[in-house]
Design a protein around this motif. Structure first.
Motif, mmCIF file in Angstrom:
data_model
loop_
_atom_site.group_PDB
_atom_site.id
_atom_site.type_symbol
_atom_site.label_atom_id
_atom_site.label_comp_id
_atom_site.label_asym_id
_atom_site.label_seq_id
_atom_site.Cartn_x
_atom_site.Cartn_y
_atom_site.Cartn_z
ATOM 1 N N CYS A 128 0.816 -1.217 0.000
ATOM 2 C CA CYS A 128 0.000 0.000 0.000
ATOM 3 C C CYS A 128 0.848 1.266 0.000
ATOM 4 O O CYS A 128 0.459 2.282 -0.557
ATOM 5 C CB CYS A 128 -0.957 -0.013 1.188
ATOM 6 S SG CYS A 128 -0.177 0.290 2.798
ATOM 7 N N GLY A 129 2.009 1.218 0.652
ATOM 8 C CA GLY A 129 2.854 2.404 0.724
ATOM 9 C C GLY A 129 2.544 3.307 1.909
ATOM 10 O O GLY A 129 3.276 4.268 2.167
ATOM 11 N N TYR A 130 1.468 3.007 2.650
ATOM 12 C CA TYR A 130 1.029 3.922 3.715
ATOM 13 C C TYR A 130 0.978 3.310 5.105
ATOM 14 O O TYR A 130 0.867 4.032 6.085
ATOM 15 C CB TYR A 130 -0.350 4.495 3.367
ATOM 16 C CG TYR A 130 -0.301 5.390 2.155
ATOM 17 C CD1 TYR A 130 0.141 6.705 2.274
ATOM 18 C CD2 TYR A 130 -0.654 4.913 0.900
ATOM 19 C CE1 TYR A 130 0.216 7.522 1.157
ATOM 20 C CE2 TYR A 130 -0.581 5.725 -0.220
ATOM 21 C CZ TYR A 130 -0.146 7.030 -0.084
ATOM 22 O OH TYR A 130 -0.059 7.838 -1.178
ATOM 23 N N CYS A 131 1.014 1.970 5.219
ATOM 24 C CA CYS A 131 0.944 1.372 6.559
ATOM 25 C C CYS A 131 2.295 1.566 7.257
ATOM 26 O O CYS A 131 3.281 1.970 6.645
ATOM 27 C CB CYS A 131 0.550 -0.104 6.477
ATOM 28 S SG CYS A 131 1.839 -1.188 5.842
ATOM 29 N N CYS A 134 5.197 -0.274 5.522
ATOM 30 C CA CYS A 134 5.595 0.347 4.256
ATOM 31 C C CYS A 134 6.370 1.634 4.512
ATOM 32 O O CYS A 134 7.367 1.918 3.846
ATOM 33 C CB CYS A 134 4.366 0.644 3.397
ATOM 34 S SG CYS A 134 3.666 -0.831 2.626
ATOM 35 N N CYS A 142 3.715 -5.507 4.494
ATOM 36 C CA CYS A 142 2.559 -4.610 4.331
ATOM 37 C C CYS A 142 1.254 -5.220 4.853
ATOM 38 O O CYS A 142 0.952 -6.383 4.601
ATOM 39 C CB CYS A 142 2.398 -4.237 2.855
ATOM 40 S SG CYS A 142 0.953 -3.205 2.536
ATOM 41 N N GLU A 143 0.484 -4.392 5.560
ATOM 42 C CA GLU A 143 -0.803 -4.847 6.113
ATOM 43 C C GLU A 143 -1.844 -5.062 5.016
ATOM 44 O O GLU A 143 -2.877 -5.682 5.249
ATOM 45 C CB GLU A 143 -1.316 -3.809 7.127
ATOM 46 C CG GLU A 143 -0.480 -3.776 8.397
ATOM 47 C CD GLU A 143 -0.727 -2.538 9.254
ATOM 48 O OE1 GLU A 143 -1.733 -1.823 9.011
ATOM 49 O OE2 GLU A 143 0.093 -2.285 10.159
HETATM 50 ZN ZN LIG Z 1 1.550 -1.203 3.484
#
Ligand SMILES: [Zn+2]
Ligand SMILES: [Zn+2]
Length: 382
Positions: A128-131, A134, A142-143
């Motif tokens: 996702c790039g945001y958890c 990440c 990644c979640e």
């Molecule tokens: Zn993530």
């Protein structure tokens, strides 16, 4: 010419293949797929039931999604294990193939950094790039992880043993023009080798390195260690073919575990013991062998085994050895980028380990080849 390995140490001296840049196989431009158009794909309906079928070309309707026309995809042991039922965590129908390179065929809403016609390498582990994971660079934790055709996350997207594959923009990397699609397709396994050997086990210049198991991933680890300036580089493998390949790609010595005690053979070459041992074999026996090779301060990496089997560690001995254990799985954007650089600079020539290439229509021949001991890397060209 070798990078780092000393020719005088070789048991067998062979002329190395030239470190030339491979020429790109420029594909003929293809029209973008129309909605409703079908494509050839290899679809696994059950274990041992892989069928070549016409299926709809997926559409990049979601924000950030990209459709890639697959040009080459590495055939990994993980794919083979899914097809044969050796790993059971497969939901059918399933399109395997997670080491692809290709050309962007269509882009979804909001895609800003890639456009139709770009030659790309796809990272199979989506993130996702945001958890929190990440954000600190561990995208493989990644979640909201997903995989395109691979193993690990529960969210499994169709893979690249097909003419087209859908992925996300943040999983794409630009393919250097000088790299062939076949070479580029091996970016993912090479990235895993870099991550294990360099990032996690911190291999240093002139380290004496032992690699247990030199199948295709072990060979990539060996090529990375050679490029990074290993001192002695010892390949351990029961297969004579694998040992011969290892010497060709930079091993200074090889050890046959069936020829006698592995520790004795290694300590005959390295009386002071190895600085780093990496297990790229898979069987628990290789992990046990690795534990037996440690001396004080050895860094050791559980890299190949994925099955849930046990090995023993003596607590006090582990304490006084200060032998640092690492493990490494999957890949990250950092590792992918490093792998692409290694290939682009000619430090690791992945194409050298490709022994078989098949069109998608011959996928069943490729599966048969995967069972042969004498094969190295197999690639599918859909
Ligand atoms: Zn993530
Ligand atoms: Zn793989």
């Amino acid at each position: 010419m070798t990078h780092g390995a000393c020719d005088g140490d070789r048991q067998t001296i062979e002329e190395m293949p030239p470190f030339s840049q491979s020429l790109s196989q420029t594909p003929a431009a293809e029209p973008a797929p129309e909605p409703g158009q079908t494509m050839l794909a290899s679809v696994l309906h059950d274990f041992n039931d892989l069928r070549l079928e016409q299926v709809p070309v997926p559409q990049p309707t979601e924000a950030g999604s990209v459709l890639v026309r697959i040009r080459s995809c590495g055939f990994c042991a993980t794919d083979f294990k899914a097809i044969k039922g050796i790993r059971r965590n497969v939901t059918f129908p399933f399109i395997p193939g997670h080491e692809p390179a290709g050309v962007v065929a269509a882009v979804g809403p909001g895609v800003r950094h890639f456009s139709v016609g770009d030659e790309v390498i796809c990272q199979p582990s989506g993130y996702c790039g945001y958890c929190q994971h990440c954000r600190v660079g561990n995208t493989h934790y990644c979640e909201h992880a997903f995989t395109t055709g691979g193993d690990g996350p529960e969210d499994v997207w169709p893979g690249a043993f097909a003419q087209y594959m859908l992925t996300r923009e943040n999983c794409l990397f630009r393919k250097p023009a000088a790299l062939s699609f076949d070479a580029a397709a091996l970016a993912e396994p090479l990235s895993g080798a870099w991550k294990g050997m360099i990032q996690y086990s911190q291999m240093k210049l002139a380290d004496d390195v032992v690699i247990l198991g030199v199948g295709s991933i072990g060979l990539l680890c060996l090529m990375v260690a050679r490029a990074a300036g290993a001192g002695r580089l010892i390949a351990v493998d029961p297969s004579a073919h694998a040992r011969e390949q290892a010497v060709r790609h930079g091993a200074t010595h090889t050890v046959d575990p069936n020829a006698g005690d592995v520790r004795e053979q290694i300590y005959a070459i390295l009386p002071e013991g190895p600085d780093l041992v990496l297990e790229a074999a898979g069987p628990i026996e290789a992990v046990r062998t690795m534990v037996g090779l440690l001396r004080r301060g050895t860094r050791w990496n559980i890299f190949g085994i994925t099955t849930h089997e046990k090995f023993e560690l003596d607590g006090g001995l582990a304490h006084f050895l200060e032998a640092r254990m690492d493990a490494s799985f999957g890949t990250t954007p950092l590792a992918m980028q490093q792998a692409i650089r290694l290939m682009e600079r000619g430090l690791v020539e992945t194409e050298q380990i490709i022994t078989h290439r098949y069109p998608l229509t011959a996928i069943h021949d490729a599966i048969a080849t995967m069972e042969q001991a004498s094969r190295n890397k197999v690639v599918i060209q859909p």
